[in-house]
Design a protein around this motif. Structure first.
Motif, PDB file in Angstrom:
ATOM      1  N   ALA A  83       0.833  -1.205   0.000  1.00 60.71           N
ATOM      2  CA  ALA A  83       0.000   0.000   0.000  1.00 60.71           C
ATOM      3  C   ALA A  83       0.861   1.246   0.000  1.00 60.71           C
ATOM      4  O   ALA A  83       0.561   2.235  -0.695  1.00 60.71           O
ATOM      5  CB  ALA A  83      -0.917  -0.009   1.225  1.00 60.71           C
ATOM      6  N   ALA A  84       1.951   1.218   0.759  1.00 56.90           N
ATOM      7  CA  ALA A  84       2.848   2.381   0.819  1.00 56.90           C
ATOM      8  C   ALA A  84       3.501   2.635  -0.536  1.00 56.90           C
ATOM      9  O   ALA A  84       3.649   3.794  -0.957  1.00 56.90           O
ATOM     10  CB  ALA A  84       3.912   2.154   1.884  1.00 56.90           C
ATOM     11  N   MET A  85       3.887   1.575  -1.238  1.00 58.54           N
ATOM     12  CA  MET A  85       4.495   1.724  -2.562  1.00 58.54           C
ATOM     13  C   MET A  85       3.521   2.357  -3.543  1.00 58.54           C
ATOM     14  O   MET A  85       3.871   3.275  -4.287  1.00 58.54           O
ATOM     15  CB  MET A  85       4.941   0.356  -3.075  1.00 58.54           C
ATOM     16  N   LEU A  86       2.271   1.862  -3.543  1.00 66.00           N
ATOM     17  CA  LEU A  86       1.267   2.404  -4.460  1.00 66.00           C
ATOM     18  C   LEU A  86       0.979   3.874  -4.145  1.00 66.00           C
ATOM     19  O   LEU A  86       0.803   4.695  -5.053  1.00 66.00           O
ATOM     20  CB  LEU A  86      -0.015   1.578  -4.389  1.00 66.00           C
ATOM     21  N   GLN A  87       0.952   4.200  -2.881  1.00 67.59           N
ATOM     22  CA  GLN A  87       0.706   5.588  -2.486  1.00 67.59           C
ATOM     23  C   GLN A  87       1.825   6.505  -2.959  1.00 67.59           C
ATOM     24  O   GLN A  87       1.574   7.619  -3.426  1.00 67.59           O
ATOM     25  CB  GLN A  87       0.553   5.686  -0.974  1.00 67.59           C
ATOM     26  N   LEU A  88       3.062   6.048  -2.859  1.00 67.62           N
ATOM     27  CA  LEU A  88       4.205   6.880  -3.243  1.00 67.62           C
ATOM     28  C   LEU A  88       4.227   7.188  -4.735  1.00 67.62           C
ATOM     29  O   LEU A  88       4.774   8.218  -5.146  1.00 67.62           O
ATOM     30  CB  LEU A  88       5.505   6.192  -2.831  1.00 67.62           C
ATOM     31  N   LEU A 134      12.613  -6.210  -3.932  1.00 65.10           N
ATOM     32  CA  LEU A 134      12.563  -4.888  -4.558  1.00 65.10           C
ATOM     33  C   LEU A 134      11.170  -4.294  -4.397  1.00 65.10           C
ATOM     34  O   LEU A 134      11.019  -3.113  -4.060  1.00 65.10           O
ATOM     35  CB  LEU A 134      12.915  -5.000  -6.039  1.00 65.10           C
ATOM     36  N   LEU A 135      10.140  -5.112  -4.630  1.00 64.69           N
ATOM     37  CA  LEU A 135       8.766  -4.628  -4.583  1.00 64.69           C
ATOM     38  C   LEU A 135       8.299  -4.321  -3.168  1.00 64.69           C
ATOM     39  O   LEU A 135       7.631  -3.305  -2.934  1.00 64.69           O
ATOM     40  CB  LEU A 135       7.833  -5.678  -5.211  1.00 64.69           C
ATOM     41  N   LEU A 136       8.653  -5.179  -2.207  1.00 65.49           N
ATOM     42  CA  LEU A 136       8.050  -5.079  -0.881  1.00 65.49           C
ATOM     43  C   LEU A 136       9.042  -4.856   0.268  1.00 65.49           C
ATOM     44  O   LEU A 136       8.637  -4.733   1.414  1.00 65.49           O
ATOM     45  CB  LEU A 136       7.243  -6.361  -0.595  1.00 65.49           C
ATOM     46  N   ALA A 169      12.826   0.770  -7.186  1.00 69.04           N
ATOM     47  CA  ALA A 169      11.568   0.028  -7.113  1.00 69.04           C
ATOM     48  C   ALA A 169      10.402   0.891  -7.566  1.00 69.04           C
ATOM     49  O   ALA A 169       9.533   0.427  -8.324  1.00 69.04           O
ATOM     50  CB  ALA A 169      11.333  -0.452  -5.677  1.00 69.04           C
ATOM     51  N   LEU A 170      10.365   2.129  -7.123  1.00 65.03           N
ATOM     52  CA  LEU A 170       9.268   3.028  -7.497  1.00 65.03           C
ATOM     53  C   LEU A 170       9.305   3.351  -8.981  1.00 65.03           C
ATOM     54  O   LEU A 170       8.251   3.431  -9.629  1.00 65.03           O
ATOM     55  CB  LEU A 170       9.339   4.308  -6.668  1.00 65.03           C
ATOM     56  N   ARG A 171      10.508   3.525  -9.544  1.00 66.28           N
ATOM     57  CA  ARG A 171      10.608   3.787 -10.985  1.00 66.28           C
ATOM     58  C   ARG A 171      10.074   2.606 -11.781  1.00 66.28           C
ATOM     59  O   ARG A 171       9.301   2.788 -12.736  1.00 66.28           O
ATOM     60  CB  ARG A 171      12.071   4.074 -11.374  1.00 66.28           C
ATOM     61  N   GLN A 172      10.480   1.395 -11.397  1.00 63.46           N
ATOM     62  CA  GLN A 172      10.011   0.198 -12.109  1.00 63.46           C
ATOM     63  C   GLN A 172       8.505   0.020 -11.973  1.00 63.46           C
ATOM     64  O   GLN A 172       7.811  -0.285 -12.950  1.00 63.46           O
ATOM     65  CB  GLN A 172      10.720  -1.039 -11.581  1.00 63.46           C
TER      66      GLN A 172
END
Length: 278
Positions: free
Chosen positions: A177-182, A251-253, A262-265
């Motif tokens: 969830a944090a990754m998607l939010q960023l 990388l993802l989590l 990770a965010l760029r990918q």
């Protein structure tokens, strides 16, 4: 005078040994181990847990089980002068037993947030007595994050995991969830807390533009096709259109030092797949 000089040198040598930086380190938690390598101190690692899969050198280290239920005997046999552990490592009595056996244990925060990432990096750097490297790594990560392009759209994303053999969707209060939010994406399971089983009916009703998952989840199914054919995913338009982004698990989590990468990918992968949904 010679005797005095020799005594002084011996005293200084003893003091130096007493304050020697940790040289035999065990990492408990993939992101923790990865930070050690990112700080250029991988040569000090003598062991790690099973989740320590990056960089490739980490896979060659002696393994001590999974960090949430690691082997006390396995760690102790490596004779570490420092154990760096995620605060989710355990059980707690196992950590206490390591301390009683004489191994200093440093616990590091595991929250999926930028603040906690900074604390993880600086905590490892301080424990290894290389704080300047830690500060430099933190500065570089923040600079790269600031350089990330803004996301003009808000694609609806379903992030799922099935490496345990059961399909689960990632809700709030997770690294996913944090990754998607960023990156400014919409988590279709934002109203849910944590990971929960995902039914076929729920998956269809969520109408995700893109499905995101990890390499291990796909490997556990055998192929991308088999992964997308699961009852909880197969009927969704995203699965039918093969709009899936697959990334390496740590990388993802992991929310580790490769966070900008990770965010760029993730951002680029979702943008490319979401375009096919229109």
């Amino acid at each position: 005078m010679k005797i005095l000089r020799a005594a002084l040198l011996l005293l200084l040598g003893s003091a130096s040994l007493a304050h020697a930086a940790p040289a035999r380190v065990v990492g408990l938690g993939g992101p923790v181990t990865e930070i050690v390598y990112a700080l250029g101190a991988g040569d000090r690692l003598v062991g790690a847990d099973a989740s320590s899969i990056y960089p490739p050198a980490a896979q060659q280290l002696p393994k001590v089980g999974y960090y949430r239920s690691f082997s006390i005997e396995g760690v102790a046999s490596l004779k570490p002068d420092l154990v760096l552990a995620s605060d989710q490592s355990g059980p707690p009595q196992a950590l206490e037993q390591l301390r009683k056996l004489g191994s200093p244990v440093v616990l590091l925060p595991s929250d999926p947030s930028l603040e906690a990432l900074d604390q993880r990096i600086m905590g490892v750097a301080r424990a290894l007595e290389i704080e300047a490297r830690g500060a430099a790594l933190v500065r570089r990560i923040h600079a790269e994050l600031k350089a990330l392009p803004a996301n003009g759209s808000k694609p609806r994303v379903l992030l799922v995991s099935s490496h345990t053999g059961k399909l689960q969707g990632a809700g709030g209060d997770t690294a996913a969830a944090a990754m998607l939010q960023l990156i400014g994406a919409t988590n279709v399971l934002a109203s849910q807390q944590g990971y929960k089983p995902l039914s076929a009916e729920a998956a269809v009703a969520l109408r995700p533009d893109v499905i995101v998952t990890s390499t291990l989840s796909v490997e556990s199914s055998g192929s991308v096709e088999a992964f997308l054919a699961q009852p909880g995913l197969g009927a969704t338009p995203a699965a039918k259109g093969r709009r899936v982004v697959v990334m390496e698990d740590l990388l993802l989590l992991g929310f580790g030092p490769r966070l900008p990468e990770a965010l760029r990918q993730l951002q680029a992968g979702i943008a490319a797949k979401a375009g096919g949904a229109r």
